[in-house]
Design a protein around this motif. Structure first.
Motif, short mmCIF file in Angstrom:
data_model
loop_
_atom_site.label_atom_id
_atom_site.label_comp_id
_atom_site.label_asym_id
_atom_site.label_seq_id
_atom_site.Cartn_x
_atom_site.Cartn_y
_atom_site.Cartn_z
N THR A 130 -15.09 -21.31 9.02
CA THR A 130 -15.15 -20.67 7.71
C THR A 130 -13.89 -20.97 6.90
O THR A 130 -12.77 -20.86 7.41
CB THR A 130 -15.30 -19.15 7.88
OG1 THR A 130 -16.52 -18.88 8.58
CG2 THR A 130 -15.33 -18.44 6.53
N ARG A 146 -18.86 -20.85 4.70
CA ARG A 146 -18.69 -20.44 6.09
C ARG A 146 -18.93 -21.59 7.06
O ARG A 146 -18.54 -21.51 8.21
CB ARG A 146 -19.65 -19.29 6.42
CG ARG A 146 -19.28 -17.99 5.75
CD ARG A 146 -20.09 -16.86 6.34
NE ARG A 146 -20.33 -15.82 5.34
CZ ARG A 146 -21.17 -14.82 5.51
NH1 ARG A 146 -21.87 -14.74 6.62
NH2 ARG A 146 -21.33 -13.92 4.57
N MET A 197 -11.32 -19.74 4.48
CA MET A 197 -10.86 -18.39 4.10
C MET A 197 -10.18 -18.38 2.73
O MET A 197 -10.36 -17.45 1.96
CB MET A 197 -9.89 -17.86 5.16
CG MET A 197 -10.46 -17.81 6.56
SD MET A 197 -11.88 -16.71 6.68
CE MET A 197 -11.08 -15.12 6.47
N ASP A 199 -10.62 -20.08 9.22
CA ASP A 199 -10.50 -18.88 10.04
C ASP A 199 -9.94 -19.17 11.43
O ASP A 199 -9.68 -18.24 12.19
CB ASP A 199 -11.84 -18.15 10.15
CG ASP A 199 -12.91 -18.95 10.87
OD1 ASP A 199 -12.66 -20.14 11.15
OD2 ASP A 199 -14.00 -18.40 11.13
#
Length: 1026
Positions: free
Chosen positions: A75, A52, A77, A93
């Motif tokens: 983060t 993250r 993903m 993200d």
């Protein structure tokens, strides 16, 4: 020319310092904090984990590690490896894509970011039009297919990330071939999955979230087959031969679909809800693996009945009549199956399942009956129970090492014998020069022994102290036992278990003698266990002794937790370290210091009330000394005392302000006008506020009041054979330092070996030193006639150290939080001292003697003091002249928990927690350096599949943390790459609070964890070397 040199500047010494000292952050041990994505390359046999905080870590064979950090700290993903290439793509993200490559540099591979790209839609389009939901790297290695929330699929060229607009697959083009009544009922919505046909690279399977699945022909840009699903789609998976595929759905079902040449709209072959008929959770990912015996493996995540098992994190494996739902103690992030990746292979023949959970990595052997777990050589879940202390022991003798490994192997019989399946790359780092142990104490009463010799921190052995005590949990409980007819067939896997049966079991101090095999551990409820190594299981009675540290005091009453209840009669212990005596401190406060002398068979222990000495050979208490000051009532109020002392100090501060205001008015009385009084009061208020703001960083060293709380808190204990009474005779001695700046010295009379069991050990107080500034004493050290620190017990007997010089005069070094002071012995007269830079509020947190060898010659080495301050700086100070040699910024000063967790090694290395689950390793020495150095061979690339790569490496080099993370000297630019990961973690307030809660207080809502805390909040320490 000499007159132009700075005072004290010695060019020869400066050159020598460059040969001795160098600061490097080298490797991170443990499990990545807050993992968010997982990827695997069957071609490279490498695994990638994203977090993250924007970190990406690659792992292969043991010792093969790479690290990178996205500049945005967003983060991660998704992670996708480019087929048959040393490249991977990450999706963050913030909807950005990043291309990473493994490049060879200076004989080793490095992970570097090559390009970054953000998909942009036409002007005025909503963000969802280009929000990427699915990524498919095509086997041609030339393009990426990007599915979006709008239902459109964009095609971008690799490695340039140029959008090929003429090849975009729009949702309108897809819906042209779908029956009109189905289109009216359901729109395409977002693209949930993209899968390339395993036999025909010109076809891709597209799955939309509402349930529609189509097979798209890339050559002719049209739909060849459509599959009309009635449930919300979660994922897709092709069977190996491409004749069928399987879809999984939100309602906990999976469906098998045929793909034939003549039927353009096939009906499903099978639709199954494996844990029905009641409502079930979604199956979020599924594999269908073929085998030679004809029975496929069906492996899926989720699908559990919502009502009864909705809180479980499970992955089910079905093979014929065998079915097991592996139950994980933390949320499953993702998983993959390792199977035959040879294109010519007819069957998948899966061999292992690799599961990334939120708190650990679990690998299941699918080849062995019973599907046992595989013991991981790295990515250890250090925080399976919260770490409360740590202790490092260098250069372990081979015999002790083998005995510890032997004891650990008996604990691992339930693990599979399968070789580690993720074995890509080659470790080219030199073999570790010695065997090192890192011991971590945990909140559940366990001590874990880690092989800290090299890059991989590997668990050797786990010691539990729980069996000595009566707790709510039965140690014989087996959570994996299942009834024959139990459904679903859940089986708990993994080691992460953050819940402690009793917070009083927590380990606070550890001391291991590597020569004798004696181990002392001390805990939260005043328990001190002395153990010895036994190669066989044994059943025996643990002797008990009580040490009443308040025996000569009246009027004191302990208000904290009770002591742990012990088991009566013989207790059965498994092979390994087995306790033979328990010393229980009264009151049962946290043990704050511990020392063991295996040659004299003595163990010393200290709490916030005093300290004691125990003879573990005769199993009798030698003496106790109460250090409690009359004003130390707070030390008796248990774990909440820190809060109360804060209230008390605030109250006292405001009282002083009021008193000063009153006295100021009285002095000015009738003389002078009101405006002068108001002006004086305003100035005083301003000065007071400034003083209060600067309180955490004290501006100058001031003498402290003896009435300050916790002056009796014993911070350090030290055994030494030195001159204490007179300069003609040396004798064994015990030294203790307290929080109030007092040093106690006791003469010990230890009988000779032949009369050791017949005569008692005697102790008599010989000295008491009170430091004028009353700062806490954090370290005590005796230097021999050659100004060399005294050797460890039994070190000389094993010919591993020179005998100490007992002819010349000895010196005593007392390290307080604010200064270093050398005294002569036996007179204890002050010789010299070094004050820390008081203007910066610098205070000593850790101090250890380390041996530094020259990188130019093996003939020269020296002992210096490695010191960690509350500002996160590490200072190296020479012995015995206390000259500051060099200073390095290491830990951010805001990271209080990282500073508290730091532990130094004997040869100039160190460890500290950068998250609850990760140790950062650093080196101060030019000679002792443990860092990853590995290589991943670049595959042969044919001309028609040439991968274009440009030199974007210069921009990304500073973000890469590939094979090494050297920072050279302490220049900020050179340190930058080595501190990126730590910066990402420690910028997150949640991370800091989580580490803080682990070390200083309760975690989660478990309020009783306050019981496990030291009154001063120093929950984590370096065993007996504080």
């Amino acid at each position: 020319m000499r007159r132009f040199l700075r005072p004290g500047h010695d060019p020869v010494r400066e050159r020598l310092k460059r040969d001795l000292f160098q600061f490097n952050k080298t490797v991170e041990h443990g499990f990545p904090h807050q993992p968010s994505a997982l990827g695997y390359s069957p071609f490279l046999r490498l695994m990638a984990i994203g977090t993250r905080s924007g970190a990406i870590k690659l792992y292969g064979a043991p010792g093969v590690e790479f690290m990178g950090l996205h500049e945005e700290n967003n983060t991660v993903m998704q992670i996708h490896f480019i087929p048959d290439q040393c490249q991977l793509v990450t999706l963050l993200d913030d909807n950005s894509l990043h291309l990473w490559s493994l490049k060879q540099h200076s004989g080793a591979s490095e992970l570097r970011e090559e390009y970054r790209f953000t998909l942009k839609g036409p002007p005025g389009s909503p963000p969802s039009a280009t929000q990427i939901t699915a990524v498919l790297p095509h086997s041609s290695r030339e393009v990426l297919y990007l599915g979006t929330e709008s239902g459109n699929i964009f095609v971008v060229e690799l490695p340039s990330f140029r959008v090929l607009e003429d090849r975009t697959i729009t949702s309108e083009a897809v819906l042209q071939r779908v029956p009109e009544d189905y289109c009216n009922r359901r729109s395409c919505e977002l693209v949930e999955a993209l899968r390339e046909h395993p036999k025909n690279p010109d076809q891709i399977l597209i799955g939309y979230s509402r349930g529609l699945i189509v097979l798209w022909d890339l050559q002719n840009n049209k739909v060849t087959h459509h599959f009309l699903g009635s449930q919300q789609l979660e994922n897709l998976y092709w069977q190996r031969d491409g004749s069928k595929f399987i879809s999984c759905h939100y309602d906990g079902s999976y469906t098998q679909w045929p793909v034939s040449g003549d039927n353009r709209q096939p009906e499903p072959l099978e639709n199954l809800v494996p844990y029905g008929p009641f409502p079930c959770k979604a199956i979020s990912k599924i594999y269908w693996q073929t085998t030679k015996n004809g029975l496929p493996y069906i492996i899926f995540q989720g699908g559990m009945p919502r009502a009864s098992y909705g809180d479980r994190h499970s992955i089910s494996v079905v093979h014929g009549s065998q079915q097991t739902a592996f139950d994980f103690t933390s949320r499953v992030i993702d998983f993959f199956i390792i199977f035959s990746s040879e294109p010519t292979a007819e069957f998948d023949d899966p061999s292992a399942m690799v599961v990334l959970a939120e708190e650990e990595l679990v690998v299941i052997d699918l080849k062995t009956a019973g599907w046992p777990a595989v013991h991981p050589p790295y990515l250890a879940s250090l925080h399976c129970s919260a770490i409360t202390c740590s202790h490092h022991v260098s250069n372990i003798p081979l015999k002790l090492w083998e005995r510890i490994i032997s004891a650990g192997s008996k604990q691992n019989i339930h693990y599979s014998n399968m070789p580690w399946p993720i074995d890509g790359g080659t470790n080219i780092a030199p073999d570790p020069p010695q065997r090192d142990l890192l011991l971590t104490g945990h909140e559940d009463g366990t001590v874990r022994f880690w092989d800290a010799s090299g890059v991989c921190l590997h668990l050797l052995y786990k010691l539990s102290t729980v069996r000595v005590f009566l707790t709510d949990a039965d140690p014989n409980d087996n959570m994996n036992t299942l009834g024959e007819d139990e459904w679903p067939p859940l089986r708990k896997v993994g080691t992460f278990d953050p819940y402690s049966d009793d917070p009083r079991l927590g380990i606070q101090k550890i001391y291991l003698c590597k020569y004798s095999g004696y181990l002392a551990v001390a805990g939260t409820a005043g328990q001190v266990l002395v153990m010895e190594l036994n190669d066989e299981d044994a059943e025996h009675v643990v002797d008990h002794a009580e040490a009443d540290l308040l025996q000569d005091q009246e009027g004191y009453r302990w208000k904290g937790h009770e002591k742990l209840k012990t088991r009566d009669g013989p207790v059965r212990f498994e092979a390994g370290f087995q306790p033979f005596v328990l010393v229980q401190c009264q009151p049962p406060a946290v043990v704050t210091s511990l020392a063991l002398h295996s040659e004299w068979k003595l163990v010393a222990f200290g709490t916030s009330h005093g300290f004691g000495l125990f003879d573990h050979q005769q199993k009798r208490l030698v003496f106790v000394k109460c250090t409690l000051h009359p004003s130390d009532q707070l030390a008796l109020e248990g774990p909440l005392s820190r809060v109360k002392s804060l209230k008390k100090s605030l109250r006292q501060s405001f009282r002083r302000i009021r008193r000063s205001r009153v006295s100021s008015r009285k002095r000015r009385g009738g003389s002078g006008n009101a405006s002068e009084v108001q002006e004086a009061n305003a100035k005083f208020d301003q000065d007071t506020l400034q003083e209060m703001e600067l309180a955490p960083v004290q501006r100058k060293i001031e003498a402290r009041s003896a009435e300050d709380s916790f002056t009796g808190f014993v911070r350090t204990l030290y055994f030494a054979d030195t001159f204490l009474r007179d300069s003609s005779r040396h004798c064994p001695s015990l030294w203790a330092g307290t929080n109030g700046g007092t040093v106690y010295a006791f003469c010990l009379r230890v009988p000779p070996a032949e009369r050791r069991m017949d005569e008692p050990v005697r102790a008599e107080q010989a000295k008491e030193i009170q430091l004028m500034h009353r700062a806490p004493v954090v370290g005590i050290l005796v230097l021999d006639g050659r100004s060399t620190p005294l050797p460890e017990p039994l070190e000389v007997a094993h010919d591993l150290s020179k005998s100490p010089d007992m002819q010349g005069s000895h010196q005593l070094l007392v390290v307080s939080e604010e200064q270093f002071k050398v005294f002569t012995l036996p007179k204890v007269s002050s010789k010299l001292k070094l004050k820390l830079t008081a203007l910066e509020g610098c205070r000593v947190r850790k101090a250890t003697v380390a041996n530094f060898g020259s990188c130019k010659t093996d003939d020269y080495s020296e002992n210096d003091l490695a010191v960690l301050t509350n500002l996160g700086d590490i200072q190296i100070i020479s012995l015995p002249f206390l000259k500051l040699q060099i200073r390095y910024p290491c830990i951010r000063k805001e990271d209080v928990s990282g500073i508290a967790s730091c532990v130094f090694t004997k040869y100039g290395q160190g460890f500290y927690l950068i998250s609850p689950s990760e140790f950062e390793r650093f080196s101060l020495s030019t000679k002792w350096l443990v860092e990853p150095r590995c290589i991943v061979d670049v595959p042969e690339v044919t001309s028609n599949n040439h991968v274009h790569s440009k030199s974007g490496m210069e921009n990304a080099a500073r973000k890469s943390r590939g094979s090494g993370r050297n920072s050279g000297d302490c220049g900020e630019d050179e340190r930058k790459s080595g501190r990126l990961m730590e910066h990402a973690l420690l910028n997150d307030e949640k991370v800091l609070k989580e580490i803080q809660s682990t070390l200083e207080g309760g975690k989660g809502s478990y309020a009783e964890r306050n019981l496990a805390r030291s009154p001063l909040g120093h929950g984590l320490s370096n065993g007996g070397t504080d």
